[in-house]
Write an enzyme that holds these catalytic residues in place. Structure first.
Site, PDB file in Angstrom:
ATOM      1  N   GLN A   1       0.980   6.450   1.259  1.00 32.93           N
ATOM      2  CA  GLN A   1       1.716   7.502   1.985  1.00 32.93           C
ATOM      3  C   GLN A   1       3.185   7.563   1.576  1.00 32.93           C
ATOM      4  OE1 GLN A   1       0.272   9.673   3.882  1.00 32.93           O
ATOM      5  NE2 GLN A   1      -1.717   8.716   4.243  1.00 32.93           N
TER       6      GLN A   1
ATOM      7  N   ASP B   1       0.864  -1.181   0.000  1.00 37.18           N
ATOM      8  CA  ASP B   1       0.000   0.000   0.000  1.00 37.18           C
ATOM      9  C   ASP B   1       0.905   1.237   0.000  1.00 37.18           C
ATOM     10  OD1 ASP B   1      -1.516   2.193   0.654  1.00 37.18           O
ATOM     11  OD2 ASP B   1      -2.549   1.271   2.352  1.00 37.18           O
TER      12      ASP B   1
HETATM   13  N1  PLP Z   1      -3.855   3.367   2.803  1.00 42.24           N
HETATM   14  C1  PLP Z   1      -3.272   4.354   3.493  1.00 42.24           C
HETATM   15  C2  PLP Z   1      -1.958   4.085   4.194  1.00 42.24           C
HETATM   16  C3  PLP Z   1      -3.869   5.602   3.579  1.00 42.24           C
HETATM   17  O1  PLP Z   1      -3.292   6.585   4.265  1.00 42.24           O
HETATM   18  C4  PLP Z   1      -5.096   5.815   2.902  1.00 42.24           C
HETATM   19  C5  PLP Z   1      -5.787   7.120   3.000  1.00 42.24           C
HETATM   20  O2  PLP Z   1      -5.727   7.786   4.006  1.00 42.24           O
HETATM   21  C6  PLP Z   1      -5.655   4.768   2.165  1.00 42.24           C
HETATM   22  C7  PLP Z   1      -5.006   3.556   2.142  1.00 42.24           C
HETATM   23  C8  PLP Z   1      -6.935   4.925   1.413  1.00 42.24           C
HETATM   24  O3  PLP Z   1      -6.768   5.782   0.353  1.00 42.24           O
HETATM   25  P1  PLP Z   1      -8.041   6.233  -0.525  1.00 42.24           P
HETATM   26  O4  PLP Z   1      -9.088   6.668   0.468  1.00 42.24           O
HETATM   27  O5  PLP Z   1      -7.535   7.350  -1.346  1.00 42.24           O
HETATM   28  O6  PLP Z   1      -8.475   5.055  -1.297  1.00 42.24           O
END
Ligand code: PLP
Length: 425
Positions: free
Chosen positions: A222, A219
């Site tokens: 960040q 993921d």
């Molecule tokens: N993963 C992480 C580490 C995040 O910080 C976020 C959003 O804050 C997400 C996933 C989800 O991202 P999105 O809401 O843009 O799909």
């Protein structure tokens, strides 16, 4: 739609060269119109970039220009506007692919990380996992990298195992290696934690997982906005990212996957664009990555994201990282002088995300009073309930910085924190 953005940083560096000290960061900040506004009569201090990033004028203007002069749907029309829209959309894919050092035909454009991870969950994991298999997650994951796996575990009978953390908020790598047992089929891990700022050694983790035949999902929400990311070098199987945290519009993002996975995976969502031929006897799906892009995409959004990539590339991600590290060092130094303040996440090499609590003050009260001082931080559980449960706290405050913040803002923020703490008694 091939004009370069009219506003934005001039190219300042070769990739990898740290010349961040020679960049005029005040001029860079001036590219962000929103940062000029006031909130409650005070100059805005925006310390919530982990939530969503602010947009430079180049991005706003690219979106505006698309709607004013080029708006049409992609791939469905032979007329001039249709080909301009298609070209812009595909050019966004190419730019993003180059930025991440991957092939454009392995990059599925989508609405963001949440969609990207769900795509892997439903198209890769659901048809493959079975009772007795396990999915390995870590304590620091965002809900977007937990809940899709729970849904898949429920439906397949697979179990979920969790890697715990060290007291500084780093992954317990011994535990991680010990948990990489033969029943683990998939490992999903954040590149950088949205609560702790911890930057995980994803390259080493993916190498170990690969040796054991475990498929990896990283993921990158960040990480991509704040440091150079070379997905090829990481060596994962899947990498998810979101555009709105990297100066791009909301509703944009991507999933990168090894081509062999994309080819083998069934489509996730069905509809137009993802097919070659449809009849009531059956449907022939489009090639990858289009097989995973059903329906009209966020074309204007991706035009904006392409402008964001241009902007960040011109700035140089090594410079972005160096600037943010300098701001973080300043903030941590100031906070270390603050009595009764606890920081969550102090792992070396962390990103500029600082979660904290002040003794005797509720996180929401602090954030509300700081807002009255013009300071925007987030308070709550940051979509990471299991992590906060592990720390034994109901909520934290989170200040998250970006390259467009300033050292003066760090000082004003700490002064505002002292002020509101006094108000709270
Ligand atoms: N993963 C992480 C580490 C995040 O910080 C976020 C959003 O804050 C997400 C996933 C989800 O991202 P999105 O809401 O843009 O799909």
């Amino acid at each position: 739609m091939n004009e370069s953005p009219s506003i934005g940083p001039t190219p300042v560096t070769q990739p990898g060269a740290d010349v961040s000290h020679s960049i005029d960061w005040d001029r860079i900040r001036a590219d962000f119109p929103l940062l000029r506004r006031q909130v409650h009569g005070k100059p805005l201090i925006y310390f919530d970039s982990a939530n969503t990033g602010q947009k430079p004028a180049a991005v706003i203007e690219a979106v505006d220009d698309f709607y004013r002069r080029h708006n049409a749907n992609v791939s469905r029309a032979v007329h001039q506007l249709g080909s301009e829209a298609t070209e812009s959309y595909e050019s966004a894919r190419k730019k993003l692919a180059r930025f991440l050092n991957v092939r454009a035909d392995e990059l599925v454009l989508c609405s963001g990380t949440t969609f990207a991870i769900n795509l892997v969950a439903y198209s890769w994991a659901l048809p493959r996992l079975k009772p007795g298999d396990a999915i390995l997650l870590t304590r620091m994951e965002h809900h977007a990298n937990i809940v899709p796996w729970q849904l898949i575990a429920e439906r397949t009978g697979a179990s979920i195992k969790v890697v715990e953390l060290t007291p500084e908020g780093a992954l317990d790598l011994d535990m991680l290696h010990a948990l990489m047992t033969p029943e683990v089929k998939l490992l999903a891990v954040a590149h950088v934690s949205n609560v702790l700022g911890t930057a995980n050694p994803v390259r080493e983790i993916c190498r170990e997982a690969r040796r054991r035949g475990i498929v990896t999902v990283v993921d990158g929400s960040q990480a991509v906005p704040h440091r150079p990311v070379d997905i090829k070098a990481i060596g994962c199987d899947f990498y998810a990212l979101t555009g709105h945290k990297m100066c791009g519009p909301t509703g944009t993002g991507a999933l990168w996957a090894r081509k062999e996975h994309l080819v083998a995976m069934p489509p996730f969502i069905g509809g137009g664009e993802m097919i070659k031929e449809v009849s009531f006897d059956g449907t022939v799906y489009n090639d990858v990555p289009y097989k995973f892009e059903a329906g009209t995409p966020n074309i204007a959004g991706f035009v904006g994201l392409a402008a964001a990539v241009d902007y960040l590339e011109a700035l140089g991600m090594a410079n972005v990282e160096a600037r943010e590290q300098a701001l973080l060092a300043h903030l941590m130094e100031e906070l270390s002088k603050f009595d009764g303040l606890r920081v969550f996440g102090t792992a070396p090499g962390k990103a500029a995300v600082v979660s904290f609590l002040v003794e005797g003050a509720h996180a929401h009260d602090l954030a509300t009073l700081l807002d009255l001082e013009g300071v925007a931080i987030r308070s709550g559980q940051h979509c990471a309930h299991p992590l906060l449960q592990w720390f034994g706290v109901a909520a934290t405050c989170r200040a998250s910085l970006a390259f467009y913040n300033t050292h003066e803002e760090v000082e004003h923020f700490v002064a505002a924190l002292h002020k509101v703490r006094k108000l709270l008694g």
